[in-house]
Design a protein around this motif. Structure first.
Motif, PDB file in Angstrom:
ATOM      1  N   LEU A  33       0.824  -1.209   0.000  1.00 43.38           N
ATOM      2  CA  LEU A  33       0.000   0.000   0.000  1.00 43.38           C
ATOM      3  C   LEU A  33       0.856   1.255   0.000  1.00 43.38           C
ATOM      4  N   PRO A  34       0.413   2.284  -0.730  1.00 45.34           N
ATOM      5  CA  PRO A  34       1.163   3.542  -0.726  1.00 45.34           C
ATOM      6  C   PRO A  34       1.008   4.249   0.619  1.00 45.34           C
ATOM      7  N   GLY A  35       1.958   5.118   0.941  1.00 40.61           N
ATOM      8  CA  GLY A  35       1.916   5.867   2.192  1.00 40.61           C
ATOM      9  C   GLY A  35       0.809   6.893   2.242  1.00 40.61           C
ATOM     10  N   SER A  36       0.382   7.368   1.083  1.00 37.03           N
ATOM     11  CA  SER A  36      -0.726   8.329   1.019  1.00 37.03           C
ATOM     12  C   SER A  36      -1.446   8.135  -0.308  1.00 37.03           C
ATOM     13  N   THR A  37      -2.645   8.641  -0.362  1.00 35.85           N
ATOM     14  CA  THR A  37      -3.439   8.525  -1.578  1.00 35.85           C
ATOM     15  C   THR A  37      -4.501   9.606  -1.595  1.00 35.85           C
ATOM     16  N   GLU A  38      -5.018   9.897  -2.766  1.00 36.63           N
ATOM     17  CA  GLU A  38      -6.129  10.840  -2.899  1.00 36.63           C
ATOM     18  C   GLU A  38      -7.402  10.027  -3.031  1.00 36.63           C
ATOM     19  N   VAL A  39      -8.431  10.431  -2.312  1.00 38.33           N
ATOM     20  CA  VAL A  39      -9.659   9.648  -2.243  1.00 38.33           C
ATOM     21  C   VAL A  39     -10.837  10.468  -2.762  1.00 38.33           C
ATOM     22  N   ASP A  40     -11.601   9.878  -3.663  1.00 37.07           N
ATOM     23  CA  ASP A  40     -12.847  10.506  -4.106  1.00 37.07           C
ATOM     24  C   ASP A  40     -13.929  10.225  -3.066  1.00 37.07           C
ATOM     25  N   HIS A  41     -14.885  11.105  -2.969  1.00 42.97           N
ATOM     26  CA  HIS A  41     -16.040  10.938  -2.075  1.00 42.97           C
ATOM     27  C   HIS A  41     -15.641  10.859  -0.611  1.00 42.97           C
ATOM     28  N   TRP A  42     -14.569  11.547  -0.235  1.00 43.01           N
ATOM     29  CA  TRP A  42     -14.069  11.549   1.140  1.00 43.01           C
ATOM     30  C   TRP A  42     -15.158  11.960   2.152  1.00 43.01           C
ATOM     31  N   PRO A  43     -15.887  13.063   1.913  1.00 46.30           N
ATOM     32  CA  PRO A  43     -16.925  13.437   2.885  1.00 46.30           C
ATOM     33  C   PRO A  43     -17.997  12.350   3.039  1.00 46.30           C
ATOM     34  N   LEU A  44     -18.352  11.700   1.945  1.00 42.80           N
ATOM     35  CA  LEU A  44     -19.369  10.652   2.012  1.00 42.80           C
ATOM     36  C   LEU A  44     -18.918   9.490   2.888  1.00 42.80           C
ATOM     37  N   ALA A  45     -17.656   9.139   2.813  1.00 43.29           N
ATOM     38  CA  ALA A  45     -17.135   8.049   3.647  1.00 43.29           C
ATOM     39  C   ALA A  45     -17.271   8.392   5.127  1.00 43.29           C
ATOM     40  N   TRP A  46     -16.904   9.616   5.498  1.00 37.65           N
ATOM     41  CA  TRP A  46     -16.977  10.015   6.905  1.00 37.65           C
ATOM     42  C   TRP A  46     -18.417  10.182   7.373  1.00 37.65           C
ATOM     43  N   ILE A  47     -19.244  10.763   6.536  1.00 41.75           N
ATOM     44  CA  ILE A  47     -20.652  10.928   6.901  1.00 41.75           C
ATOM     45  C   ILE A  47     -21.304   9.554   7.059  1.00 41.75           C
ATOM     46  N   GLY A  48     -20.912   8.606   6.209  1.00 40.97           N
ATOM     47  CA  GLY A  48     -21.462   7.256   6.303  1.00 40.97           C
ATOM     48  C   GLY A  48     -21.170   6.603   7.643  1.00 40.97           C
TER      49      GLY A  48
END
Length: 132
Positions: A28-43
């Motif tokens: 796994l990479p040390g960091s990544t850019e994530v789409d739909h980040w707010p949706l993941a947290w709200i979920g």
């Protein structure tokens, strides 16, 4: 007999997850850019709120299934705290994540207390709000 095989399968899954964790740690990479980040947290927060509501409603009715929803809610709260801390930046974001984690740990602890209950029998359910 079915319960025994289910438990054996869970034990096997635990063993098989160890090499998988090693693969993830190496690849796994040390960091990544994530789409739909707010949706993941709200979920996660929706799951936690639904778990709290279901546990409260079932518990107030004396339904023993409240122990199940309390267990699930505790797990979601710990998961949320874990990701709050491990995905936060340094400084103020980390401090905020730690404060949230304390609150989520308190919620998880309360849910564990409810899930375990005072009685030993699963059919006792929760005590009604009026007490017994």
């Amino acid at each position: 007999m079915r319960k025994k095989w289910t438990l054996v399968a869970l034990g096997a899954a635990a063993v098989l997850l160890v090499p998988w964790m090693v693969v993830l740690a190496v690849t796994l990479p040390g960091s990544t850019e994530v789409d739909h980040w707010p949706l993941a947290w709200i979920g996660l927060d929706v799951l936690m709120a639904a778990g709290c509501a279901a546990t409260a409603l079932l518990g107030l009715r004396g339904d023993p299934r409240a122990r199940l929803t309390a267990s699930a809610t505790a797990a979601v709260a710990i998961l949320d705290a874990w990701f709050d801390i491990t995905t936060s930046g340094t400084g103020a974001p980390l401090a905020e994540a730690l404060v949230c984690a304390v609150a989520e740990a308190a919620l998880a602890a309360a849910c564990v207390v409810l899930a375990l209950g005072r009685g030993r029998r699963a059919d006792q359910g929760f005590e009604h709000a009026g007490g017994r």
